[in-house]
Scaffold this active site. Structure first.
Site, mmCIF file in Angstrom:
data_model
loop_
_atom_site.group_PDB
_atom_site.id
_atom_site.type_symbol
_atom_site.label_atom_id
_atom_site.label_comp_id
_atom_site.label_asym_id
_atom_site.label_seq_id
_atom_site.Cartn_x
_atom_site.Cartn_y
_atom_site.Cartn_z
ATOM 1 N N SER A 39 0.835 -1.214 0.000
ATOM 2 C CA SER A 39 0.000 0.000 0.000
ATOM 3 C C SER A 39 0.862 1.253 0.000
ATOM 4 O O SER A 39 0.590 2.202 -0.742
ATOM 5 C CB SER A 39 -0.913 0.033 1.217
ATOM 6 O OG SER A 39 -1.724 -1.100 1.232
ATOM 7 N N SER A 106 -2.272 -11.403 -2.541
ATOM 8 C CA SER A 106 -2.355 -12.321 -3.694
ATOM 9 C C SER A 106 -1.295 -13.420 -3.580
ATOM 10 O O SER A 106 -0.352 -13.456 -4.369
ATOM 11 C CB SER A 106 -2.263 -11.556 -5.021
ATOM 12 O OG SER A 106 -1.276 -10.559 -5.030
#
Ligand code: ADP
Length: 209
Positions: A39, A106
């Site tokens: 992020s 992921s």
């Protein structure tokens, strides 16, 4: 419900949108452990691209897990479906001519390959945000590792669920060795080298001239 669903091709193509935007529609797919820096880097890279006139959008937990994917948990099946949907949304953003940045753990190689394979071409940049689990655990900005160690979060990647490292990421960054600025510099350098964006600030690269 009928299965007779057809893709209705509009008059405006992806190339038209990319020409208008002045750059390609691409996905910057950040993958790595929780607290590895996905992020932080997505936000910093978006800022840099925006300053250059890029049309950008970040897909992250807040706008996906709380909305589109709020019915999904963290079992292997739900993680797969989570990434499949994100991959589809990222593809739509590419079609829209937007530089989209995805910041999700992921953890499964197959799911990331599927997202890449949605195509259509060389418009998917996988960025391995690599940081040893001990350093991530030490950072622990949201106290998640602490909870995971206490058994309060089951199936936590790196602790009680696997993370499959990318084999051929376009960009590999060790965030325990590089500063945020150095990481952003490497990502921008790659995008300029590959002519996804221009090295002339603030303009964004044209399509192949
Ligand atoms: P993630 O999105 O992967 O869960 P975050 O970006 O929320 O991770 O948190 C990463 C933490 O690591 C932040 O506190 C950030 O300041 C710190 N950090 C230290 N070095 C780096 C770096 N090189 N790249 C990204 N984050 C870094």
């Amino acid at each position: 419900m009928t299965r007779e669903v057809h893709w209705h091709q509009g008059e405006i193509t992806r190339e038209d949108r990319e020409r208008l935007n002045g750059h390609r529609g691409i996905t910057l797919w950040f993958t790595g452990l929780s607290a590895s820096g996905k992020s932080t880097l997505a936000v910093a890279v978006e800022e840099a691209l925006h300053a250059r006139g890029g049309h950008t959008f970040i897909l992250d937990g807040d706008n996906i897990r709380h909305g589109l994917n709020r019915n999904l948990g963290f079992s292997p099946e739900d993680r797969e479906e989570n990434i499949r949907r994100i991959g589809e949304v990222a593809r739509l953003f590419r079609e829209a001519g937007v530089i989209n940045l995805t910041a999700f753990i992921s953890p499964y190689r197959k799911d990331r390959l599927n997202a890449r394979a949605m195509g259509p071409g060389d418009d998917f940049v996988e960025i391995f945000v690599d940081c040893p689990v001990a350093v991530c655990e030490d950072r622990d900005p949201k106290g998640m590792y602490k909870k995971a160690r206490a058994g309060l979060i089951p199936e936590f990647t790196g602790i009680s669920a696997p993370y499959e490292e990318p084999e051929h990421p376009e960009i590999h960054l060790r965030t325990d060795r590089l500063s945020v600025e150095e990481c952003v510099g490497r990502i921008l350098g790659y995008l300029i080298e590959k002519r996804y964006v221009s090295d002339r600030e603030p303009a964004v690269a044209g399509l192949s001239e």
